[in-house]
Scaffold this active site. Sequence first.
Site, PDB file in Angstrom:
ATOM      1  N   THR B 158      29.045  36.133  36.265  1.00 49.26           N
ATOM      2  CA  THR B 158      30.410  35.703  36.639  1.00 49.26           C
ATOM      3  C   THR B 158      30.761  36.424  37.940  1.00 49.26           C
ATOM      4  OG1 THR B 158      31.320  37.343  35.122  1.00 49.26           O
ATOM      5  CG2 THR B 158      31.179  35.074  34.334  1.00 49.26           C
ATOM      6  N   LYS B 184      24.831  40.910  32.050  1.00 53.62           N
ATOM      7  CA  LYS B 184      25.836  40.648  33.056  1.00 53.62           C
ATOM      8  C   LYS B 184      27.017  41.579  32.814  1.00 53.62           C
ATOM      9  CE  LYS B 184      28.930  37.735  32.943  1.00 53.62           C
ATOM     10  NZ  LYS B 184      30.150  38.463  32.489  1.00 53.62           N
ATOM     11  N   THR B 195      32.601  40.015  31.195  1.00 53.90           N
ATOM     12  CA  THR B 195      32.321  40.262  29.801  1.00 53.90           C
ATOM     13  C   THR B 195      30.923  40.816  29.815  1.00 53.90           C
ATOM     14  OG1 THR B 195      33.625  38.539  28.775  1.00 53.90           O
ATOM     15  CG2 THR B 195      31.577  39.092  27.689  1.00 53.90           C
ATOM     16  N   GLU B 285      33.337  46.111  39.427  1.00 54.58           N
ATOM     17  CA  GLU B 285      34.124  45.426  40.448  1.00 54.58           C
ATOM     18  C   GLU B 285      34.613  46.413  41.516  1.00 54.58           C
ATOM     19  OE1 GLU B 285      35.705  41.754  37.726  1.00 54.58           O
ATOM     20  OE2 GLU B 285      36.620  43.710  37.500  1.00 54.58           O
ATOM     21  N   ASN B 408      40.946  42.246  41.004  1.00 55.25           N
ATOM     22  CA  ASN B 408      41.621  41.973  39.744  1.00 55.25           C
ATOM     23  C   ASN B 408      43.084  41.601  39.907  1.00 55.25           C
ATOM     24  OD1 ASN B 408      39.649  42.373  37.561  1.00 55.25           O
ATOM     25  ND2 ASN B 408      39.346  44.298  38.652  1.00 55.25           N
ATOM     26  N   SER B 413      45.826  34.337  41.055  1.00 56.52           N
ATOM     27  CA  SER B 413      47.044  33.842  41.715  1.00 56.52           C
ATOM     28  C   SER B 413      46.742  33.150  43.032  1.00 56.52           C
ATOM     29  CB  SER B 413      48.018  34.991  41.916  1.00 56.52           C
ATOM     30  OG  SER B 413      47.343  36.157  42.341  1.00 56.52           O
TER      31      SER B 413
END
Lengths: 413, 413
Positions: B158, B184, B195, B285, B408, B413
């Site tokens: 992802t 992952k 996840t 991330e 994040n 948005s």
Amino acid sequence: MSHPVSPLAPATLAELPPIEGVRIATAEAGIKYKNRTDLMMMVFDAPTAVAGVLTRSRCPSAPVDFCRANLAGGSARALVVNSGNANAFTGRRGRESTAMTAEAAAKAVGCSPSEVFLASTGVIGEPLDAGRFTHLLQSLADTGEADRWREAAQAIMTTDTYPKVATRSAALGDGTVTINGIAKGAGMIAPDMATMLSFLATDAPIAAPVLQALLKAAVEPSFNSVTVDSDTSTSDTLLFFATGAAAARGCPEITDAADPRLGALRSALGELLLDLARQVARDGEGVRKEIQVTVEGAVSDLSAKRIALSIANSPLVKTAVAGEDANWGRVVMAVGKAGEEADRDRLAIHFGDVRVAVDGERDPAYSEAAASAVMRRAEILIRVDLGLGTGRWTVYGCDLTKDYVAINGDYRS
Amino acid sequence: MSHPVSPLAPATLAELPPIEGVRIATAEAGIKYKNRTDLMMMVFDAPTAVAGVLTRSRCPSAPVDFCRANLAGGSARALVVNSGNANAFTGRRGRESTAMTAEAAAKAVGCSPSEVFLASTGVIGEPLDAGRFTHLLQSLADTGEADRWREAAQAIMTTDTYPKVATRSAALGDGTVTINGIAKGAGMIAPDMATMLSFLATDAPIAAPVLQALLKAAVEPSFNSVTVDSDTSTSDTLLFFATGAAAARGCPEITDAADPRLGALRSALGELLLDLARQVARDGEGVRKEIQVTVEGAVSDLSAKRIALSIANSPLVKTAVAGEDANWGRVVMAVGKAGEEADRDRLAIHFGDVRVAVDGERDPAYSEAAASAVMRRAEILIRVDLGLGTGRWTVYGCDLTKDYVAINGDYRS
């Protein structure tokens, strides 16, 4: 130190009236900062009841150890607070520093060191040279005045962008008493340049054990329900002093925590602590939005509190709020990871007045536009109904922004 | 989805050999992503032993519930994984989607739905329309090949910036067996677009209960000791398949977890899981630095682990590492807040090979320059000696950067 003032700062600061029996003075001791006050002394001319709540850290600062020992006596004559250095993780020298400060303060006001209370906030791990300011305490004790509460709040600031002050009055018997309080944040709480300190005083005549019981109960839904970044300081200190001066005006002396005449004062204390606690959250480092998380329908209040803290501390929830993203999936995640009783298929989640999820699924009437409108507000209310019981709790936090990372990542280097 | 590749990505990806009894196929189902694979099917032509470790979240995804039920049977014939949608918090429709997928997979390979295993990763709360890909499963089952492990790792990504693959071999009796694994991340773990999923397969002939015991033990110091942001996914799934094909080459069938012949395989499994787990941390991330926190001298291993996680999860420690700041005061804070046994005055803290604090104070020989040099490395080793006992644990994490907040906070948005 020169961060812009939080957008959530109060429009005007409260004016704090004098508390009879309390005198305050501040000074520029140059402990770390230049051109600002960094030393605050509060003098109680008569023996004053004292209660306190201290950090649960297993690595507390030297002043926390010092206060913990003196709280057993229940009586105070002086409080000395410095900013710029936390006197934490300073070993033997830290204890020498608190002893030296307490002796100088005791001499200045004419009491025993066991009636002196201390707090320090600022850099951790640097020895605090008490010699920088002990020579100032006699002058502070002599010149203190009753109307210097705002100056007191300013002197204890570190990365705070505004001083935190609050006042309430309450009926006690046939008279009226006042409670004043000041606090500082600003991370919850970085051991560098931040630590939650708060000092309250009242003229109510309340015995120390009663004061302790009142404070302990009031701190749970206020300071113990606030989080900026889930980090607990080595130095968190909340002290509450009661001079008893209102007894001369006919207020009754309270020696029993179950005394029904405490009702109004208990409410006022709760309000004042929540006011200060929210001011701390609203001045969290890099803050742009306050987050209020209410969990209801839990199996107990404690379970609701744990789930609410799991939500308010989640980096993913906090970054979503920063991004004005109604990302309720992250709320589900935070409920799930709390380890508390929860039934996925009974969950309902609201952002503000918009229900985004119900019965374990996205609300059939979900409107991204309505949810997004709520997320643009300065105060984000997240409400989770677990549908299991009557347990309920509210926690106060703030968003996680790039400025938080900048403030805490760029600070010392 | 177009984040730059982590600076901590491996220089070269491992080449994974075939595992006899495992065939793999991937497809572009267009569940959410365009122009990339998002569906992966693993087919076991003979009944294969299976073990699993699933999220402890109280709000698990539908596929997690599905796998939990089927793990009791201990036998697998197919695994189907999609990315782009987590099928989490999707209520009744989520269960319908897993049932529909399992039926299609069972039909494609000729087995019972109870021998099918499922995982989904991606957006939470959006219904997963299994009809988008169930019609593809027959073709995937028919065309799967043994040498497609890297493609498998790519199809399940992802926000990962690189596919995570690892392989090890081990002696078993007179033969040699192989274990392959893919994983992952990339937050630990955002329910949006991340996840932790990991799938392992071996040709070793190992009964399901033994496989489960091996996996459970190996996951503690690896995947259960990795943290990116302390957020636990609704979907975390680790499955381990053992085809037993190596029995035909003379490897013994293992039906007892205490069998001494398991030594080499146990070591190889531990290494492989730690390799994959660290790859997940190193692709957190916004990551720029890996953090390894070792706590020793604790009263127990569990106590050491809790303190190590408190340090590795602290936003203030993580931002300090991002800022290359040897801010050991924040490590003291994180030790103190863990609630585990600790004696401030016995603590010693190392950054890399530089001792920064000892006996509850800054090291007398502390050199800011030496500590700062350590902080400029890509791998930051923090070692805390509590001086109390022999408990020891290592946890793997990463720094907290402005990019984490951007990824994040800006995502939906």
